[in-house]
Design a protein around this motif. Structure first.
Motif, PDB file in Angstrom:
ATOM      1  N   VAL A 126       0.842  -1.208   0.000  1.00 47.63           N
ATOM      2  CA  VAL A 126       0.000   0.000   0.000  1.00 47.63           C
ATOM      3  C   VAL A 126       0.869   1.248   0.000  1.00 47.63           C
ATOM      4  O   VAL A 126       1.825   1.353   0.773  1.00 47.63           O
ATOM      5  CB  VAL A 126      -0.932   0.020   1.235  1.00 47.63           C
ATOM      6  N   HIS A 127       0.528   2.200  -0.868  1.00 49.54           N
ATOM      7  CA  HIS A 127       1.213   3.501  -0.882  1.00 49.54           C
ATOM      8  C   HIS A 127       0.532   4.408   0.141  1.00 49.54           C
ATOM      9  O   HIS A 127      -0.629   4.772  -0.017  1.00 49.54           O
ATOM     10  CB  HIS A 127       1.124   4.127  -2.279  1.00 49.54           C
ATOM     11  N   GLU A 128       1.251   4.727   1.222  1.00 48.78           N
ATOM     12  CA  GLU A 128       0.733   5.642   2.241  1.00 48.78           C
ATOM     13  C   GLU A 128       1.824   6.664   2.565  1.00 48.78           C
ATOM     14  O   GLU A 128       2.840   6.343   3.175  1.00 48.78           O
ATOM     15  CB  GLU A 128       0.307   4.894   3.510  1.00 48.78           C
ATOM     16  N   TYR A 129       1.587   7.874   2.112  1.00 44.99           N
ATOM     17  CA  TYR A 129       2.552   8.967   2.202  1.00 44.99           C
ATOM     18  C   TYR A 129       2.844   9.290   3.663  1.00 44.99           C
ATOM     19  O   TYR A 129       1.946   9.619   4.428  1.00 44.99           O
ATOM     20  CB  TYR A 129       1.947  10.170   1.493  1.00 44.99           C
ATOM     21  N   SER A 130       4.112   9.192   4.061  1.00 47.71           N
ATOM     22  CA  SER A 130       4.458   9.410   5.465  1.00 47.71           C
ATOM     23  C   SER A 130       5.839  10.041   5.601  1.00 47.71           C
ATOM     24  O   SER A 130       6.808   9.553   5.009  1.00 47.71           O
ATOM     25  CB  SER A 130       4.434   8.088   6.233  1.00 47.71           C
ATOM     26  N   PRO A 131       5.960  11.124   6.391  1.00 51.16           N
ATOM     27  CA  PRO A 131       7.266  11.746   6.620  1.00 51.16           C
ATOM     28  C   PRO A 131       8.290  10.779   7.212  1.00 51.16           C
ATOM     29  O   PRO A 131       9.498  10.941   7.009  1.00 51.16           O
ATOM     30  CB  PRO A 131       6.962  12.871   7.620  1.00 51.16           C
ATOM     31  N   ALA A 132       7.794   9.760   7.928  1.00 49.03           N
ATOM     32  CA  ALA A 132       8.698   8.819   8.599  1.00 49.03           C
ATOM     33  C   ALA A 132       9.627   8.122   7.614  1.00 49.03           C
ATOM     34  O   ALA A 132      10.785   7.822   7.936  1.00 49.03           O
ATOM     35  CB  ALA A 132       7.884   7.780   9.369  1.00 49.03           C
ATOM     36  N   ASN A 133       9.147   7.860   6.400  1.00 52.85           N
ATOM     37  CA  ASN A 133       9.957   7.143   5.419  1.00 52.85           C
ATOM     38  C   ASN A 133      11.230   7.910   5.077  1.00 52.85           C
ATOM     39  O   ASN A 133      12.323   7.336   4.998  1.00 52.85           O
ATOM     40  CB  ASN A 133       9.135   6.884   4.154  1.00 52.85           C
ATOM     41  N   TYR A 134      11.091   9.214   4.866  1.00 51.21           N
ATOM     42  CA  TYR A 134      12.255  10.011   4.475  1.00 51.21           C
ATOM     43  C   TYR A 134      13.116  10.408   5.669  1.00 51.21           C
ATOM     44  O   TYR A 134      14.317  10.662   5.518  1.00 51.21           O
ATOM     45  CB  TYR A 134      11.808  11.211   3.634  1.00 51.21           C
ATOM     46  N   LEU A 135      12.541  10.411   6.854  1.00 56.19           N
ATOM     47  CA  LEU A 135      13.338  10.544   8.067  1.00 56.19           C
ATOM     48  C   LEU A 135      14.295   9.361   8.182  1.00 56.19           C
ATOM     49  O   LEU A 135      15.493   9.528   8.444  1.00 56.19           O
ATOM     50  CB  LEU A 135      12.424  10.612   9.292  1.00 56.19           C
ATOM     51  N   LEU A 136      13.783   8.157   7.951  1.00 57.41           N
ATOM     52  CA  LEU A 136      14.622   6.961   8.026  1.00 57.41           C
ATOM     53  C   LEU A 136      15.675   6.943   6.924  1.00 57.41           C
ATOM     54  O   LEU A 136      16.813   6.513   7.147  1.00 57.41           O
ATOM     55  CB  LEU A 136      13.748   5.705   7.944  1.00 57.41           C
ATOM     56  N   LEU A 137      15.322   7.421   5.742  1.00 60.05           N
ATOM     57  CA  LEU A 137      16.307   7.488   4.658  1.00 60.05           C
ATOM     58  C   LEU A 137      17.465   8.419   5.024  1.00 60.05           C
ATOM     59  O   LEU A 137      18.628   8.151   4.692  1.00 60.05           O
ATOM     60  CB  LEU A 137      15.642   7.975   3.366  1.00 60.05           C
ATOM     61  N   ALA A 138      17.152   9.515   5.719  1.00 60.62           N
ATOM     62  CA  ALA A 138      18.216  10.430   6.153  1.00 60.62           C
ATOM     63  C   ALA A 138      19.173   9.747   7.115  1.00 60.62           C
ATOM     64  O   ALA A 138      20.390   9.943   7.057  1.00 60.62           O
ATOM     65  CB  ALA A 138      17.603  11.667   6.807  1.00 60.62           C
ATOM     66  N   LYS A 139      18.603   8.910   8.001  1.00 59.51           N
ATOM     67  CA  LYS A 139      19.462   8.181   8.946  1.00 59.51           C
ATOM     68  C   LYS A 139      20.293   7.130   8.226  1.00 59.51           C
ATOM     69  O   LYS A 139      21.446   6.867   8.600  1.00 59.51           O
ATOM     70  CB  LYS A 139      18.594   7.541  10.038  1.00 59.51           C
ATOM     71  N   VAL A 140      19.739   6.536   7.174  1.00 54.68           N
ATOM     72  CA  VAL A 140      20.522   5.611   6.342  1.00 54.68           C
ATOM     73  C   VAL A 140      21.715   6.345   5.738  1.00 54.68           C
ATOM     74  O   VAL A 140      22.852   5.843   5.750  1.00 54.68           O
ATOM     75  CB  VAL A 140      19.645   4.993   5.221  1.00 54.68           C
ATOM     76  N   ILE A 141      21.480   7.544   5.211  1.00 58.94           N
ATOM     77  CA  ILE A 141      22.557   8.356   4.630  1.00 58.94           C
ATOM     78  C   ILE A 141      23.640   8.622   5.675  1.00 58.94           C
ATOM     79  O   ILE A 141      24.846   8.497   5.393  1.00 58.94           O
ATOM     80  CB  ILE A 141      21.990   9.674   4.067  1.00 58.94           C
TER      81      ILE A 141
END
Length: 439
Positions: free
Chosen positions: A137-152
């Protein structure tokens, strides 16, 4: 701008590799004129830039899109059904991780500052429950890109700010684009405006360093025009042709010909294909649009926002597109504030009803105390429950409503106060009347 009462805006248009139009309009919150170098928070236009950083790491062989995020975030944990697959980097990019919009918004717009802001927010998100099977399911959430920043951060062994500065902004030539409040303030960033019944009111200044990867980067129309040229050039010098093609490809179907990709909203219509992203913070709105077939793109930055006016810059974006492609001026659609006036009218009605009830109760010699005690108790229950019910109904935390619709939030607080006062007074008068009757 006049129609929508927008104090300041900046527009830059790139075509065939050249900047064909650039203009600043109106003023900033400190009264200074808006120019090509005026800094705005760009909202979710931050997402495709964060996604670009991830794709750079993919191109370098340091991140695998289909690798489980636990390989990069060993200290982050989430709850899921035993039958669910693990969340991958690709699913964070496309908002198909299973993390809900609500859980993401709980951690968004927190005004966290400093190099540890992202790590702090990720730690608070740890333990979140997945709403859906990852990838389903596509559910737009700020949490996804917060986690990507931590991956970086974990992969590069650098802060998100340092990596973005060195590997993205400087390499594209975006020297007035930053991802933290301190740097923005040093470059002269001014807060925008929030809307109260359509009237712009200067914001107190709100910027969340932990939100930079999904919504709190700060940039200028001049810098983003350079980003547009980079995109129209095919990402040369930063991404390979293969990785750039992935970066701009549709991934998850949303409706009709519209898809979500890796931080981009994408039209896959053969006759009208383009990619874009809008963005908002409590006191700004932005629209980034790129049409590779027409070899043009533009960025629109504005310094005012309210939830009820969400369509204003979308209509402006569509109007600019129509002018560029068809040479015709579209109708400027009106924005209304019906929601505010409806909530205000309900509050006034409830207040007058409460005054009438209390007046009746005080002047009556004999009362049906059970009825009035019930009404008083119901008023107190409504006072306690109205905000949680609204948050549940709109699937939005109260602090987000407070920030993005401050006028509506204020009226709701008045409504809560009215119910509270009504409940307390009715119960007090009923108890006094009962005691008088006994004596």
């Amino acid at each position: 701008m006049k129609k929508y009462k927008i104090p300041g805006a900046s527009l830059a248009i790139v075509q065939d590799g050249k900047l064909i139009y650039q203009e600043g309009f109106g003023e900033q919150s400190n009264g200074a004129p808006v120019t090509k170098d005026t800094m705005f928070t760009i909202g979710s236009v931050s997402k495709p830039i964060t996604s670009l950083a991830i794709m750079k790491l993919v191109d370098d062989g340091r991140v695998d899109l289909d690798q489980e995020i636990s390989q990069y975030l060993p200290h982050f944990h989430y709850r899921k059904d035993s039958s669910y697959q693990e969340v991958t980097i690709r699913q964070l990019l496309t908002h198909t991780s299973g993390i809900s919009s609500y859980d993401g918004m709980v951690l968004a717009d927190r005004n966290l500052r400093g190099e540890d802001a992202i790590a702090t927010a990720v730690q608070e998100l740890s333990g979140v429950s997945l709403n859906h099977e990852p990838g389903e399911v596509h559910e737009y959430s700020p949490a996804n890109y917060l986690l990507l920043a931590k991956v970086i951060e974990n992969v590069s062994y650098q802060s998100f700010t340092t990596f973005m500065d060195d590997e993205i902004f400087k390499r594209i030539g975006m020297y007035r684009t930053v991802s933290n409040y301190r740097d923005a303030e040093e470059l002269g960033y001014q807060p925008g405006f929030q809307t109260w019944f359509g009237k712009p009111i200067k914001s107190k200044g709100f910027m969340d360093d932990s939100g930079a990867p999904y919504g709190y980067m700060v940039s200028t129309s001049d810098d983003i025009s350079r980003f547009i040229r980079f995109m129209l050039d095919g990402g040369g010098g930063l991404l390979s042709e293969k990785t750039f093609s992935m970066y701009t490809s549709p991934q998850v179907h949303r409706k009709e010909d519209m898809y979500y990709g890796y931080g981009w909203r994408i039209s896959a219509n053969a006759d009208d294909s383009y990619y874009f992203h809008g963005g908002e913070t409590p006191d700004s709105r932005s629209e980034l649009f790129i049409n590779p077939n027409g070899n043009y793109g533009f960025i629109l930055l504005t310094n005012k926002n309210n939830f009820s006016e969400v369509h204003s810059t979308i209509w402006m974006r569509d109007g600019i597109k129509k002018i560029l492609e068809n040479g015709t001026m579209p109708e400027v659609k009106p924005v209304n504030h019906h929601l505010q006036w409806i909530v205000c009218s309900i509050t006034v009605f409830i207040f007058l009803l409460c005054v009438w009830n209390i007046s009746r109760l005080r002047t009556k010699a004999a009362i049906k105390k059970r009825v009035w005690i019930f009404i008083g108790s119901l008023s107190l229950l409504l006072a306690i429950g109205i905000i949680p019910l609204l948050s549940y109904f709109f699937s939005t935390p109260w602090h987000s409503i407070n920030l993005y619709a401050p006028d509506i939030a204020f009226i709701i607080k008045l409504l809560v106060g009215t119910f509270t006062l009504n409940g307390v007074l009715l119960l007090m008068i009923s108890l006094l009347k009962r005691n008088e009757a006994r004596h």
